[in-house]
Design a protein around this motif. Structure first.
Motif, PDB file in Angstrom:
ATOM      1  N   ASP A  46     -24.300  10.933  35.233  1.00  0.00           N
ATOM      2  CA  ASP A  46     -23.608   9.667  35.457  1.00  0.00           C
ATOM      3  C   ASP A  46     -22.161  10.013  35.793  1.00  0.00           C
ATOM      4  O   ASP A  46     -21.400  10.461  34.939  1.00  0.00           O
ATOM      5  N   LEU A  47     -21.805   9.841  37.055  1.00  0.00           N
ATOM      6  CA  LEU A  47     -20.462  10.161  37.522  1.00  0.00           C
ATOM      7  C   LEU A  47     -19.673   8.898  37.852  1.00  0.00           C
ATOM      8  O   LEU A  47     -18.687   8.941  38.584  1.00  0.00           O
ATOM      9  N   LEU A  60     -19.917  22.919  41.649  1.00  0.00           N
ATOM     10  CA  LEU A  60     -20.654  22.850  40.388  1.00  0.00           C
ATOM     11  C   LEU A  60     -21.893  21.967  40.521  1.00  0.00           C
ATOM     12  O   LEU A  60     -22.963  22.296  40.012  1.00  0.00           O
ATOM     13  N   LEU A  61     -21.783  20.841  41.230  1.00  0.00           N
ATOM     14  CA  LEU A  61     -22.940  19.974  41.443  1.00  0.00           C
ATOM     15  C   LEU A  61     -24.033  20.702  42.218  1.00  0.00           C
ATOM     16  O   LEU A  61     -25.220  20.601  41.872  1.00  0.00           O
ATOM     17  N   LEU A  76     -30.619  14.253  39.272  1.00  0.00           N
ATOM     18  CA  LEU A  76     -30.423  12.890  39.749  1.00  0.00           C
ATOM     19  C   LEU A  76     -28.992  12.460  39.452  1.00  0.00           C
ATOM     20  O   LEU A  76     -28.481  12.712  38.365  1.00  0.00           O
ATOM     21  N   ILE A  77     -28.368  11.839  40.437  1.00  0.00           N
ATOM     22  CA  ILE A  77     -27.042  11.255  40.234  1.00  0.00           C
ATOM     23  C   ILE A  77     -27.179   9.775  40.602  1.00  0.00           C
ATOM     24  O   ILE A  77     -26.903   9.378  41.737  1.00  0.00           O
ATOM     25  N   PRO A  78     -27.647   8.968  39.648  1.00  0.00           N
ATOM     26  CA  PRO A  78     -27.902   7.561  39.948  1.00  0.00           C
ATOM     27  C   PRO A  78     -26.650   6.696  40.007  1.00  0.00           C
ATOM     28  O   PRO A  78     -26.656   5.640  40.627  1.00  0.00           O
ATOM     29  N   ARG A  79     -25.569   7.165  39.355  1.00  0.00           N
ATOM     30  CA  ARG A  79     -24.329   6.392  39.334  1.00  0.00           C
ATOM     31  C   ARG A  79     -23.172   7.324  39.669  1.00  0.00           C
ATOM     32  O   ARG A  79     -23.019   8.378  39.056  1.00  0.00           O
ATOM     33  N   LEU A  97     -27.488  14.771  47.164  1.00  0.00           N
ATOM     34  CA  LEU A  97     -27.187  14.697  45.738  1.00  0.00           C
ATOM     35  C   LEU A  97     -27.329  13.314  45.109  1.00  0.00           C
ATOM     36  O   LEU A  97     -27.682  13.209  43.936  1.00  0.00           O
ATOM     37  N   LEU A  98     -27.017  12.263  45.846  1.00  0.00           N
ATOM     38  CA  LEU A  98     -27.036  10.928  45.247  1.00  0.00           C
ATOM     39  C   LEU A  98     -28.424  10.323  45.331  1.00  0.00           C
ATOM     40  O   LEU A  98     -29.123  10.474  46.324  1.00  0.00           O
ATOM     41  N   THR A  99     -28.808   9.627  44.247  1.00  0.00           N
ATOM     42  CA  THR A  99     -30.130   8.983  44.237  1.00  0.00           C
ATOM     43  C   THR A  99     -29.970   7.484  44.257  1.00  0.00           C
ATOM     44  O   THR A  99     -28.937   6.946  44.003  1.00  0.00           O
TER      45      THR A  99
END
Length: 99
Positions: A46-47, A60-61, A76-79, A97-99
């Protein structure tokens, strides 16, 4: 930078707040290394409260994504905050990267 985490079965949810840059990315890497186990199959980041993401944070991601995929897992990067989205779009990594 602050990092909180919660385990839910084979999933770990990690929330990051503040700046992810050259100074703070080693701390985040250390936290992620400490949380990682072979049993984890999904890492949700959660970013949404990240105010700044530097190239060190982007690196890093990508490293985290590779590590998770080597274990047959998913990152998963949902936010993500508007700044994070903009950086990842500029780097042409948003779709990856973004979901």
């Amino acid at each position: 930078m602050q990092v909180t985490s919660q385990f839910h079965g084979d999933e770990i949810q990690v929330a990051v707040t503040g700046m992810v840059n050259t100074d703070t990315s080693p701390q985040l890497r250390h936290v992620m290394d400490g949380l990682w186990t072979q049993a984890v199959k999904t890492v949700q980041l959660d970013l949404s409260d990240v105010t700044y993401l530097s190239s060190a944070g982007v690196s890093l991601l990508l490293e985290t994504r590779q590590r998770v995929q080597r274990q047959q897992g998913r990152l998963l990067i949902p936010r993500a905050s508007p700044h994070v989205r903009e950086v990842l779009q500029t780097c042409r990594l948003a779709d990856l990267l973004l979901t």
